[in-house]
Design a protein around this motif. Structure first.
Motif, short mmCIF file in Angstrom:
data_model
loop_
_atom_site.label_atom_id
_atom_site.label_comp_id
_atom_site.label_asym_id
_atom_site.label_seq_id
_atom_site.Cartn_x
_atom_site.Cartn_y
_atom_site.Cartn_z
N TYR A 245 1.23 4.27 -2.98
CA TYR A 245 1.13 5.71 -2.79
C TYR A 245 2.38 6.44 -3.27
O TYR A 245 2.47 7.65 -3.18
CB TYR A 245 0.89 6.03 -1.31
CG TYR A 245 -0.56 6.02 -0.92
CD1 TYR A 245 -1.37 7.13 -1.14
CD2 TYR A 245 -1.12 4.90 -0.33
CE1 TYR A 245 -2.70 7.13 -0.78
CE2 TYR A 245 -2.45 4.87 0.04
CZ TYR A 245 -3.24 6.00 -0.19
OH TYR A 245 -4.57 5.98 0.17
N MET B 101 5.53 6.07 -2.02
CA MET B 101 6.47 6.39 -0.95
C MET B 101 7.86 5.84 -1.26
O MET B 101 7.99 4.74 -1.79
CB MET B 101 6.00 5.82 0.39
CG MET B 101 4.79 6.49 0.97
SD MET B 101 4.43 5.86 2.65
CE MET B 101 2.96 6.82 3.04
N ALA C 188 0.83 -1.20 0.00
CA ALA C 188 0.00 0.00 0.00
C ALA C 188 0.87 1.26 0.00
O ALA C 188 0.56 2.24 -0.69
CB ALA C 188 -0.92 0.00 1.22
N ALA C 189 1.96 1.23 0.78
CA ALA C 189 2.87 2.38 0.81
C ALA C 189 3.52 2.59 -0.55
O ALA C 189 3.67 3.74 -1.00
CB ALA C 189 3.93 2.16 1.88
#
Length: 243
Positions: free
Chosen positions: A145, A147, A141-142
């Motif tokens: 995004y 990241m 999920a990171a």
């Protein structure tokens, strides 16, 4: 048995060897123990965080020295490590003529170094295991995004790992509190050292050591209560609904 029963009767009635002088030694020992344990744990955590990250590195020249350090300090007794630091520092050439001798000639600082290196090794492995067990979904999920690795480590992996490591780290704090009793063997007047003083002066082993054991017990339960409160607050999302 009669002597033991008599001692408990004296304890309940207050007729034990607790004078203003001995109580001041107990208080001084308590302060020294708390300072030694607190500082070693604080510095140990500061060292353990980057070491735990490096422990999981894919570069062998980074993770192997860290693994060797944790293996040695977790595989040898804390008492031996304390002796090596306390007695071994004088064998460094020129140490007694340097500005560092002001620090190392006092028993407190060699003990602090030994305790810090020991707890940092255990804490490194605790944090490393928690980081390694981070859910893949959180990492994916990171990444979704956008990241970076550093941002993901700071915002996702480390906070999540700290929460999971909390129960194991609580046990490490209690272990360090109990292990701090070995500091008395290098002339530090901690709680155990205060008990030795009272025992040697008044020949009252039951009074001295049981009283100190009760102090350790109170400190242990205080630590347990603190960490269980933190666990309930930080790990509340893991409990089933209605629990």
């Amino acid at each position: 048995m009669e002597q033991l029963n008599g001692w408990f009767t004296d304890l309940l009635s207050g007729n034990v060897i607790f004078t203003a002088n001995t109580l001041s030694f107990y208080w001084s020992g308590l302060v020294t123990t708390v300072q030694l344990v607190f500082l070693s744990l604080l510095i140990g955590v500061i060292l353990a965080v980057p070491l735990a990250i490096g422990r999981g590195s894919k570069r062998r020249w980074i993770k192997l020295p860290i693994y060797a350090y944790t293996y040695v300090f977790r595989g040898t007794p804390l008492l031996i490590q304390l002796y090596l630091v306390y007695y071994g520092v004088v064998f460094f050439d020129g140490i007694q003529d340097s500005i560092f001798w002001v620090v190392f000639k006092q028993a407190f600082f060699p003990a602090l170094i030994a305790f810090t290196l020991n707890t940092a090794a255990y804490t490194t492995e605790i944090f490393h295991g928690a980081i390694k067990n981070t859910a893949k979904g959180e990492i994916e999920a990171a990444r979704a995004y956008g990241m970076s690795r550093k941002l993901m480590m700071r915002r996702i992996i480390l906070p999540s790992a700290f929460r999971r490591a909390l129960p194991a780290y609580g046990n490490e704090v209690i272990f360090m509190l109990h292990a701090s009793a070995v500091a008395s063997v290098v002339t530090i007047m901690d709680l155990t050292g205060a008990a030795y003083y009272v025992y040697a002066r008044f020949y009252a082993p039951f009074d001295a050591f049981i009283f100190v054991a009760l102090i350790y017990l109170c400190l242990t339960f205080s630590i347990m209560f603190t960490f269980r409160t933190l666990e309930k607050r930080l790990l509340a999302h893991l409990r089933p609904r209605g629990a």
